[in-house]
Design a protein around this motif. Structure first.
Motif, PDB file in Angstrom:
ATOM      1  N   ASN A   1       0.829  -1.206   0.000  1.00  0.00           N
ATOM      2  CA  ASN A   1       0.000   0.000   0.000  1.00  0.00           C
ATOM      3  C   ASN A   1       0.854   1.242   0.000  1.00  0.00           C
ATOM      4  O   ASN A   1       1.767   1.354   0.802  1.00  0.00           O
ATOM      5  N   GLY A   2       0.557   2.167  -0.896  1.00  0.00           N
ATOM      6  CA  GLY A   2       1.257   3.447  -0.870  1.00  0.00           C
ATOM      7  C   GLY A   2       2.612   3.438  -1.554  1.00  0.00           C
ATOM      8  O   GLY A   2       3.325   4.440  -1.538  1.00  0.00           O
TER       9      GLY A   2
ATOM     10  N   SER B   1      -0.464   2.975  -8.225  1.00  0.00           N
ATOM     11  CA  SER B   1      -1.556   3.681  -8.916  1.00  0.00           C
ATOM     12  C   SER B   1      -1.071   5.013  -9.463  1.00  0.00           C
ATOM     13  O   SER B   1      -1.463   5.418 -10.567  1.00  0.00           O
ATOM     14  N   THR B   2      -0.230   5.689  -8.702  1.00  0.00           N
ATOM     15  CA  THR B   2       0.290   6.983  -9.160  1.00  0.00           C
ATOM     16  C   THR B   2       1.051   6.800 -10.473  1.00  0.00           C
ATOM     17  O   THR B   2       0.936   7.621 -11.390  1.00  0.00           O
TER      18      THR B   2
HETATM   19  P1  ATP Z   1      -2.521   1.369  -3.050  1.00  0.00           P
HETATM   20  O1  ATP Z   1      -2.422  -0.044  -3.433  1.00  0.00           O
HETATM   21  O2  ATP Z   1      -2.821   1.580  -1.585  1.00  0.00           O
HETATM   22  O3  ATP Z   1      -3.372   2.212  -3.955  1.00  0.00           O
HETATM   23  P2  ATP Z   1      -0.224   2.397  -4.437  1.00  0.00           P
HETATM   24  O4  ATP Z   1       1.042   1.645  -4.497  1.00  0.00           O
HETATM   25  O5  ATP Z   1      -1.090   2.404  -5.612  1.00  0.00           O
HETATM   26  O6  ATP Z   1      -1.031   1.916  -3.161  1.00  0.00           O
HETATM   27  P3  ATP Z   1      -0.371   5.245  -4.573  1.00  0.00           P
HETATM   28  O7  ATP Z   1      -1.858   5.287  -4.447  1.00  0.00           O
HETATM   29  O8  ATP Z   1       0.226   5.478  -5.891  1.00  0.00           O
HETATM   30  O9  ATP Z   1       0.161   3.860  -4.014  1.00  0.00           O
HETATM   31  O10 ATP Z   1       0.238   6.278  -3.521  1.00  0.00           O
HETATM   32  C1  ATP Z   1       1.622   6.626  -3.475  1.00  0.00           C
HETATM   33  C2  ATP Z   1       1.832   7.692  -2.406  1.00  0.00           C
HETATM   34  O11 ATP Z   1       1.191   8.895  -2.799  1.00  0.00           O
HETATM   35  C3  ATP Z   1       1.267   7.335  -1.043  1.00  0.00           C
HETATM   36  O12 ATP Z   1       2.152   7.801  -0.057  1.00  0.00           O
HETATM   37  C4  ATP Z   1      -0.037   8.087  -0.992  1.00  0.00           C
HETATM   38  O13 ATP Z   1      -0.389   8.412   0.338  1.00  0.00           O
HETATM   39  C5  ATP Z   1       0.258   9.308  -1.812  1.00  0.00           C
HETATM   40  N1  ATP Z   1      -0.951   9.791  -2.494  1.00  0.00           N
HETATM   41  C6  ATP Z   1      -1.709   9.116  -3.387  1.00  0.00           C
HETATM   42  N2  ATP Z   1      -2.736   9.868  -3.838  1.00  0.00           N
HETATM   43  C7  ATP Z   1      -2.627  11.055  -3.211  1.00  0.00           C
HETATM   44  C8  ATP Z   1      -3.396  12.265  -3.239  1.00  0.00           C
HETATM   45  N3  ATP Z   1      -4.465  12.409  -4.036  1.00  0.00           N
HETATM   46  N4  ATP Z   1      -2.990  13.281  -2.437  1.00  0.00           N
HETATM   47  C9  ATP Z   1      -1.892  13.149  -1.641  1.00  0.00           C
HETATM   48  N5  ATP Z   1      -1.131  12.044  -1.581  1.00  0.00           N
HETATM   49  C10 ATP Z   1      -1.490  11.011  -2.337  1.00  0.00           C
END
Ligand code: ATP
Length: 236
Positions: free
Chosen positions: A39-40, A44-45
């Protein structure tokens, strides 16, 4: 092998949060490539940046030889890059068939009925429910619908964000078996998953993300056998 997608040293911020810290990777034609991580980690980003929904401060995303840096998100879809977002986001008030038809907006009028047949062959459950309103579908059916809708645009690269999220084990198996069918029929897929075991089982190659960086890469098999990966992501 020819890379159809090259991500080179992207850095993405949410305000002052540095979410992606210099990620680079590539996807070759016909491959399933997976990004795994907790997670995080930034999975997704990364997908949202490739799809043009977020912007990188540095580096580049090159798709089929074109730098996507200045291409708006809606045009990126018509270049052949489709994203099935986390949480599916189907149109809840529309029927299954109407949702699928929305997926072909980049090629209006051309061969929609043949495309529908192809999607219904892949997901017989959707054919049975074609007149049902999407809001009344189960989670697994909505995932199938979101994938089917993306396939209606004939993507050259299909990006799937956590397709197994929230699904019962039997449905997870079904979704992964469909991903393998798509692979066999020549589709190129970038798959983001927290279910590392399932993702690495189907992937040609994988990249492991931790706090916005790629920390390990290898073939699906190599990563499945890697002791550190086993310990951190595969339950022992
Ligand atoms: P998950 O499986 O939980 O979605 P992930 O690997 O896809 O995890 P991301 O959602 O890309 O992770 O998040 C990467 C980082 O960016 C994390 O620290 C998250 O808290 C932060 N983040 C994601 N979206 C936002 C937002 N809209 N505003 C601020 N921070 C964000």
């Amino acid at each position: 092998m020819a890379a159809i997608l090259t991500v080179d040293n992207i850095n993405v911020y949410y305000g002052s949060i540095h979410a992606i810290k210099g990620i680079s990777f590539e996807v070759n034609e016909g491959e399933i490539v997976t990004l795994i991580g907790a997670n995080g980690a930034g999975k997704s980003t990364t997908l949202n940046t490739i799809a043009g929904l977020l912007h990188s401060h540095t580096g580049s995303v090159t798709f089929l030889g074109e730098n996507l840096g200045k291409v708006p998100a809606h045009k990126i879809v018509s270049r052949g890059l489709a994203l099935v977002p986390e949480g599916r986001r189907v149109f809840l008030q529309m029927t299954v068939q109407e949702n699928l038809e929305m997926g072909s907006y980049t090629q209006p009028g051309s061969g929609i009925s043949a495309d529908l047949e192809r999607v219904y062959d892949l997901f017989p459950r959707l054919r049975e429910r074609r007149k049902q309103v999407a809001g009344t579908l189960s989670g697994g059916e909505q995932q199938m619908l979101a994938m089917g809708r993306a396939l209606m645009s004939h993507p050259k690269l299909l990006m799937l964000d956590e397709p197994s999220m929230g699904l019962a084990p039997i449905l997870v198996e079904q979704i992964f078996s469909i991903i393998q069918d798509l692979h066999r029929s020549g589709s190129t897929i970038l798959l983001v998953e927290q279910n590392a075991q399932a993702a690495l089982n189907v992937a040609d190659r994988g990249y492991v993300l931790e706090t916005g960086k790629v920390v390990t890469t290898g073939t699906g098999q190599e990563l499945l056998e890697n002791p550190a990966i086993k310990k951190a992501y595969l339950g022992g």
